[in-house]
Design a protein around this motif. Structure first.
Motif, PDB file in Angstrom:
ATOM      1  N   LYS A   1      -1.799   7.637   0.376  1.00 64.50           N
ATOM      2  CA  LYS A   1      -2.794   8.502  -0.281  1.00 64.50           C
ATOM      3  C   LYS A   1      -3.412   8.335   1.373  1.00 64.50           C
TER       4      LYS A   1
ATOM      5  N   SER B   1       1.166  -1.184  -0.277  1.00 66.69           N
ATOM      6  CA  SER B   1       0.251   0.244  -0.158  1.00 66.69           C
ATOM      7  C   SER B   1       1.038   0.955  -0.042  1.00 66.69           C
TER       8      SER B   1
ATOM      9  N   GLU C   1      -5.582  -2.422   2.284  1.00 65.83           N
ATOM     10  CA  GLU C   1      -5.744  -2.502   0.843  1.00 65.83           C
ATOM     11  C   GLU C   1      -5.967  -1.742  -0.027  1.00 65.83           C
ATOM     12  N   THR C   2      -7.073  -1.001   0.872  1.00 65.21           N
ATOM     13  CA  THR C   2      -7.764   0.181  -0.208  1.00 65.21           C
ATOM     14  C   THR C   2      -7.947   1.652   1.237  1.00 65.21           C
ATOM     15  N   LEU C   3      -8.079   2.854   0.229  1.00 60.62           N
ATOM     16  CA  LEU C   3      -8.365   3.884   1.389  1.00 60.62           C
ATOM     17  C   LEU C   3      -9.626   3.743   1.830  1.00 60.62           C
ATOM     18  N   PHE C   4     -10.940   3.030   1.786  1.00 61.26           N
ATOM     19  CA  PHE C   4     -12.029   2.912   1.382  1.00 61.26           C
ATOM     20  C   PHE C   4     -12.090   2.029   2.477  1.00 61.26           C
ATOM     21  N   ASP C   5     -11.151   0.997   2.596  1.00 58.64           N
ATOM     22  CA  ASP C   5     -11.244  -0.124   3.489  1.00 58.64           C
ATOM     23  C   ASP C   5     -10.984   0.305   4.982  1.00 58.64           C
TER      24      ASP C   5
ATOM     25  N   HIS D   1       0.178   3.312  -1.578  1.00 61.12           N
ATOM     26  CA  HIS D   1      -0.408   4.492  -2.706  1.00 61.12           C
ATOM     27  C   HIS D   1      -0.254   6.477  -1.494  1.00 61.12           C
TER      28      HIS D   1
END
Length: 139
Positions: free
Chosen positions: A22, A18, A124-128, A20
């Motif tokens: 962000k 990760s 895994e994602t910023l949403f998670d 990323h």
């Protein structure tokens, strides 16, 4: 911040996928008298986000006099904030002394939430990450 075992004098490395770069920008409030708190996602940590949070607080506590203590972040001050307060006379902002995060109830809540929700957890994602953080809030 979490803890990890490492040989004394070495910097531990935790590999992740990760990278990323962000970030999740969040504004929050705490009502220490009644035990309520809430959070709001913002596009940026700036005056616009702060004013949106103030509007949510005014709506949440409609008809009540609101005394809000904030730190000295630049987005908590300025002409736009002064104009907002002139239009919303039931909201009063007070500034905490500099370098005293122990007086800011929100800082304690952030520290606990970050430790309990993000320590040793891979998102895994910023949403998670967002889902994990906001499940703690009473919005």
């Amino acid at each position: 911040m979490g803890r990890v075992w490492a040989k004394k004098g070495t910097q531990p490395y935790v590999p992740t996928r990760s990278q990323h770069q962000k970030r999740l920008n969040v504004f929050g409030w705490v009502d220490p008298v009644n035990g309520f708190h809430g959070m709001m996602k913002a596009e940026k940590g700036d005056t616009t986000g702060f004013l949106k949070m103030l509007m949510r607080i005014i709506i949440r506590f409609k008809g009540k006099i609101i005394d809000l203590w904030v730190d000295n972040a630049r987005w908590h001050k300025g002409e736009r904030v002064r104009k907002f307060l002139l239009k919303n006379r039931n909201l009063h902002i007070h500034y905490l002394p500099p370098y005293h995060p122990e007086l800011n109830y929100q800082e304690s809540l952030w520290r606990t939430m970050r430790y309990e929700e993000t320590t040793n957890v891979y998102f895994e994602t910023l949403f998670d990450l967002e889902v994990s953080v906001f499940k703690r809030s009473q919005r």
